[in-house]
Design an enzyme around this catalytic site. Sequence first.
Site, PDB file in Angstrom:
ATOM      1  N   GLU A 271      41.777  39.137  36.217  1.00  0.00           N
ATOM      2  CA  GLU A 271      41.635  38.725  37.618  1.00  0.00           C
ATOM      3  C   GLU A 271      42.948  38.550  38.372  1.00  0.00           C
ATOM      4  OE1 GLU A 271      40.878  36.698  34.891  1.00  0.00           O
ATOM      5  OE2 GLU A 271      41.537  34.659  35.265  1.00  0.00           O
ATOM      6  N   ASN A 272      44.024  39.245  38.023  1.00  0.00           N
ATOM      7  CA  ASN A 272      45.309  39.093  38.723  1.00  0.00           C
ATOM      8  C   ASN A 272      45.105  39.057  40.237  1.00  0.00           C
ATOM      9  OD1 ASN A 272      46.505  39.880  36.082  1.00  0.00           O
ATOM     10  ND2 ASN A 272      45.638  41.850  36.661  1.00  0.00           N
ATOM     11  N   HIS A 304      32.540  38.802  38.326  1.00  0.00           N
ATOM     12  CA  HIS A 304      33.258  37.745  37.596  1.00  0.00           C
ATOM     13  C   HIS A 304      34.740  37.726  37.995  1.00  0.00           C
ATOM     14  CE1 HIS A 304      34.067  35.166  34.017  1.00  0.00           C
ATOM     15  NE2 HIS A 304      35.243  35.754  34.083  1.00  0.00           N
ATOM     16  N   GLU A 305      35.378  38.869  37.935  1.00  0.00           N
ATOM     17  CA  GLU A 305      36.822  38.904  38.255  1.00  0.00           C
ATOM     18  C   GLU A 305      37.046  38.553  39.717  1.00  0.00           C
ATOM     19  OE1 GLU A 305      38.483  38.923  35.632  1.00  0.00           O
ATOM     20  OE2 GLU A 305      36.906  39.747  34.362  1.00  0.00           O
ATOM     21  N   HIS A 308      36.855  34.862  40.337  1.00  0.00           N
ATOM     22  CA  HIS A 308      38.037  34.125  39.884  1.00  0.00           C
ATOM     23  C   HIS A 308      39.012  33.869  41.039  1.00  0.00           C
ATOM     24  CE1 HIS A 308      37.881  33.289  35.659  1.00  0.00           C
ATOM     25  NE2 HIS A 308      37.804  34.534  35.261  1.00  0.00           N
TER      26      HIS A 308
HETATM   27  N1  B3K Z   1      40.836  35.970  32.242  1.00  0.00           N
HETATM   28  C1  B3K Z   1      40.661  37.206  31.525  1.00  0.00           C
HETATM   29  C2  B3K Z   1      40.748  37.049  30.051  1.00  0.00           C
HETATM   30  C3  B3K Z   1      42.122  37.069  29.522  1.00  0.00           C
HETATM   31  C4  B3K Z   1      42.120  37.101  28.013  1.00  0.00           C
HETATM   32  C5  B3K Z   1      43.463  36.940  27.457  1.00  0.00           C
HETATM   33  N2  B3K Z   1      43.488  37.040  26.023  1.00  0.00           N
HETATM   34  C6  B3K Z   1      39.392  37.880  31.884  1.00  0.00           C
HETATM   35  C7  B3K Z   1      38.308  37.010  32.398  1.00  0.00           C
HETATM   36  O1  B3K Z   1      37.824  36.115  31.751  1.00  0.00           O
HETATM   37  O2  B3K Z   1      37.946  37.176  33.516  1.00  0.00           O
HETATM   38 ZN    ZN Z   2      37.023  35.086  33.432  1.00  0.00          ZN
END
Ligand code: B3K
Ligand code: ZN
Length: 881
Positions: A271-272, A304-305, A308
């Site tokens: 989710e950058n 989902h992303e 975030h």
């Molecule tokens: N936040 C990332 C997962 C990162 C895992 C790092 N080992 C994807 C997610 O949950 O949306």
């Molecule tokens: Zn996530």
Amino acid sequence: MRPEAAPVIRLDDYTPAPYLIDKVDLNFRLAPKATTVTARLSVRRQEGTTPGTPLVLDGDGLALAGLALDGFPLSDDAYTATPDRLEIRKPPENPFELEIRTTIDPDANTELMGLYRSSGTYCTQCEAEGFRRITYFLDRPDVLAVYTTRIEARKSEAPVLLGNGNPVAAGDIEGTDRHFAVWHDPFPKPSYLFALVAGDLGHVADTFTTCSGRKVDLKIYVEHGREPWCGWAMDSLKRSMKWDEEVFGCEYDLDVFNIVAVSDFNMGAMENKGLNVFNDKYVLADPQTATDQDYANIEAVIAHEYFHNWTGNRITCRDWFQLCLKEGLTVFRDQEFSSDQRSRPVKRIGDIRLLKSHQFPEDAGPLAHPVRPQSYREINNFYTATVYEKGAEVVRMLKTLLGDDGFRAGIDLYFQRHDGEATTIEAFLTCFSEATATDLGQFARWYDQAGTPHVEVKSHYDKTARELTLELSQAIPPLPGQDKADPSVIPIRFGLIGPNGSDMPLGRVTGAKVQDDVLVLEEGTQKVTFSDVPNRPVVSLLRGFSAPVRLEFHQTTDDLLFQASHDSDPFNRWQAVQSLASRDLIQLTSDIRAGRKPEADGALVTAFGAILADRELDPAFKAQVLDLPGEADIARDIGRDVDPDAIHGARNALREAVARAHADTFLTLAEETEGETAFSPDAASAGRRALANRALSYYALSGADTAEALIERRYHDATNMTDLLAALTVLVHQGLAGAEEALRDYRKRYEKMSLAMDKWFMVQATAPLPDGLEKVKALTADPLYDISNPNRARSLIHAFATGNPTQFGRSDGKGFDFVADNVLTLDARNPQVASRLLTCFRSWRAYEPARAALAEAALLRISEADNLSRDSQDIADRCLQ
Ligand code: B3K
Ligand code: ZN
């Protein structure tokens, strides 16, 4: 040589960072083997830090190429630099600017953490601790900075240059074949949300106008030629953006939102801020290559992303122990989104299947940990079903307990109070508690105690007194590191079904708090009495699976059958059939082990017929009902002395009995979608296909002479991947004559399409045939098998280890050995993929003694291997503890 055990990091030891970094200017000069990164950091001493305290930055495998403080190079004795640490001995007074130059090698990065290349495209993955593989930094989520990123690369190699935030400048570098782009992200963020992508990519574009009228440019970047497969992902993105405004009041905040799909990625997506990077499996879809399940997954992961952006990015985690703060909440949000887009009950059934098959075993074995762990050695091993899925269930319970309005008031307060912060579960719960004037002290135990609570219920009806009594008790069985647990707050949604099949109105209830149709269990044991109950009801408990508990309610077969056809809660209709099936499957398993002939329960077989005949029922729901508990579910219910062959035999016996009894109906159902050529991925169409294909797999077991030919025909006539893969799976898994030819045909059709080829590997990896392991071993020599591509490795080895219980759990131990060998091979390249694979051993103690000894030997071999990564060492040691 065995390295020293990694130190244990503890939640109780948390202290704020001694320094803060407010602003980060990054300059990347990209080159495949030697990328130069110049980072200019505005550093400030945190209040409370003694002046002169050394500044210690994290690194991981870094080489320092230059260092300056406030514009002047530092003398050698003013700092120490090692690959994993940069210490500035005596930083000056506030604030100061540190310039750090590092040189990194993206091509050599096989771990896929930090900056690496996927099919020539430069991309990054920084969560959890990948940023420290790019530059020295305070790589912890409570250090929030405003980033500006300048990216420079050869135009021919990387015409597309992407960063976080908004684009602010771009141009050619005169006299060279290079160009640059500058991106600025105005929202302070932790380093784990940093991202950069550079490559020769195509894209699709669209726009979204937010609720306040701002226009956002949306783009999805993919390898050239794949643009036609991005439509569904783009559509899902726009629906997610709208939904989040309507349901959670969350508006998008940048001018652009970019998604990039890459083919080498350790997990699903990331989710950058403003630049989501995705495993291409969760972006690319086309009816010819993606199944209905793929379409649903893409919709869910895109959402989902995107979600975030508020739950994770605008408000992030203070430390990694708080991971569920963003993950549990965001999974809850994506589940709600999918439920609104599709059938809510069917989505819930799917989610609970996943919870029970992945999270329950985790929570019952050596890898059990609380939703918010209290310690870790390797944080990457805590992106688990417990943090994600159980974390989402905890948020759902909060909503159940506080009601829709109370929940919304709490979440609104959370967004308002903590926007721009890195925060904690305590702060999150305080918002709900304050907004609704509710004490959530006991509820908070859900975050701190591991293990699935067992809720035992006994019911008694007294006709003369017109009283129904429920005796309820809750307990969590002992786990490593947790001998005993305190009672949790367990919301049990319920109903009393009267003899006419309708819910009875509720009279007076004593002995427990009851809010509408939710009974709140708070004590270790509670006796609840319902007055004025005119007839003995069938008690329907845990409707909608209102709490992540293991319910032990000793209902009669008749009551369960009644519930299966009358419960007003569709989830519990499904659950009633599952409970009946699982009882029968346990019985059949023990019959097989005792050498008796397994005879399926006739009443259950008839019940399936009634469900099949019910024209009112949603086909997708029927397909779920017909899907018996999986072999791992049966193993979990049996709990100990597990023999996977007996379980497999039992499940087959029941499936065959159902197939034989209803062969004609299955044939009719299977034919219902025949000849359909138009494809739409909507839930209703997907549901019809799911039922037809489930019927097809039963028909194949019915013993009908025409079955084999029908399945071959279905394979050849299929006009979409869902139907094609369903027919192929039946052919291969049932070892039918047409299997080899179909596999050859499929390979020829799809050899250039990696996502479709992953399915080819997966179908074979999960075939429960006596020589399944030998076939999988042979497939590792296939020219299309590539252990360095995580999707491909997962589609063969991980699929085998988790989806082929009889072959993985072979009594000669060869399945365990094969997986252990692969863990070791993978570990040398990519520890995260290896340690994830290794978790397939977590239930080894539940096997019968001979298999358990073989599994233990395989685990010991891994744990004692030289140069094992911290990731795999941690899992191996915990499995063995
Ligand atoms: N936040 C990332 C997962 C990162 C895992 C790092 N080992 C994807 C997610 O949950 O949306
Ligand atoms: Zn996530």
